[in-house]
Scaffold this motif. Structure first.
Motif, PDB file in Angstrom:
ATOM      1  N   LEU A  37      45.793  37.646 -33.923  1.00  0.00           N
ATOM      2  CA  LEU A  37      44.880  36.668 -33.332  1.00  0.00           C
ATOM      3  C   LEU A  37      44.140  35.922 -34.423  1.00  0.00           C
ATOM      4  O   LEU A  37      43.539  36.528 -35.310  1.00  0.00           O
ATOM      5  CB  LEU A  37      43.873  37.358 -32.408  1.00  0.00           C
ATOM      6  CG  LEU A  37      44.409  37.848 -31.071  1.00  0.00           C
ATOM      7  CD1 LEU A  37      43.309  38.543 -30.293  1.00  0.00           C
ATOM      8  CD2 LEU A  37      44.980  36.694 -30.265  1.00  0.00           C
ATOM      9  N   GLU A  38      44.207  34.598 -34.369  1.00  0.00           N
ATOM     10  CA  GLU A  38      43.452  33.737 -35.270  1.00  0.00           C
ATOM     11  C   GLU A  38      42.691  32.746 -34.407  1.00  0.00           C
ATOM     12  O   GLU A  38      43.289  31.917 -33.740  1.00  0.00           O
ATOM     13  CB  GLU A  38      44.377  33.007 -36.234  1.00  0.00           C
ATOM     14  CG  GLU A  38      45.041  33.919 -37.248  1.00  0.00           C
ATOM     15  CD  GLU A  38      45.926  33.167 -38.227  1.00  0.00           C
ATOM     16  OE1 GLU A  38      45.834  31.927 -38.315  1.00  0.00           O
ATOM     17  OE2 GLU A  38      46.711  33.836 -38.909  1.00  0.00           O
ATOM     18  N   ASP A  39      41.365  32.872 -34.415  1.00  0.00           N
ATOM     19  CA  ASP A  39      40.502  32.016 -33.589  1.00  0.00           C
ATOM     20  C   ASP A  39      40.907  32.075 -32.122  1.00  0.00           C
ATOM     21  O   ASP A  39      40.926  31.061 -31.431  1.00  0.00           O
ATOM     22  CB  ASP A  39      40.527  30.572 -34.099  1.00  0.00           C
ATOM     23  CG  ASP A  39      39.979  30.452 -35.514  1.00  0.00           C
ATOM     24  OD1 ASP A  39      39.014  31.182 -35.832  1.00  0.00           O
ATOM     25  OD2 ASP A  39      40.511  29.641 -36.285  1.00  0.00           O
ATOM     26  N   GLY A  40      41.278  33.267 -31.653  1.00  0.00           N
ATOM     27  CA  GLY A  40      41.629  33.464 -30.261  1.00  0.00           C
ATOM     28  C   GLY A  40      43.032  33.026 -29.890  1.00  0.00           C
ATOM     29  O   GLY A  40      43.413  33.059 -28.717  1.00  0.00           O
ATOM     30  N   VAL A  41      43.827  32.621 -30.868  1.00  0.00           N
ATOM     31  CA  VAL A  41      45.187  32.148 -30.608  1.00  0.00           C
ATOM     32  C   VAL A  41      46.175  33.143 -31.215  1.00  0.00           C
ATOM     33  O   VAL A  41      46.016  33.580 -32.357  1.00  0.00           O
ATOM     34  CB  VAL A  41      45.405  30.747 -31.237  1.00  0.00           C
ATOM     35  CG1 VAL A  41      46.843  30.289 -31.067  1.00  0.00           C
ATOM     36  CG2 VAL A  41      44.434  29.745 -30.644  1.00  0.00           C
TER      37      VAL A  41
END
Length: 106
Positions: A37-41
């Protein structure tokens, strides 16, 4: 599971719903896509692979600052190719390639 460092096997998605199964359910050639997960993505990171020779769990990184494998094709479509070769050096010794959805020993 019998160890076979010269086994050829199709790559398949791990059949246990929701992720990795226990050692008694994992078969040679099963794979699980791994995401971070990176910034919720969700961002693809690589694959957990159950070694074609012995079904021991291996991690193959295809993204990030130092990717080690390049992935083309699609696991579910049976067209996934990873380069360079895969070598289970500290395990059963299986060494080969994943080409067009099939693990092939060298």
């Amino acid at each position: 599971m019998q160890i076979d460092p010269k086994r050829t096997v199709k790559a398949t998605r791990d059949r246990v719903e929701g992720g990795l199964g226990g050692q008694d359910t994992d078969l040679p050639g099963e794979m699980v896509p791994v995401v971070h997960l990176e910034d919720g993505v969700e961002v693809p990171w690589g694959y957990t692979v159950f070694c074609p020779g012995c079904a021991e769990r291996l991690s193959l990184q295809t993204a990030g600052p130092e990717p080690h494998w390049t992935a083309t094709g699609d696991l579910d479509a049976g067209t996934l190719t990873l380069t360079p070769s895969i070598h289970h050096q500290n395990g059963c010794g299986w060494h080969g390639h994943l080409v067009e959805g099939t693990f092939v020993p060298v």
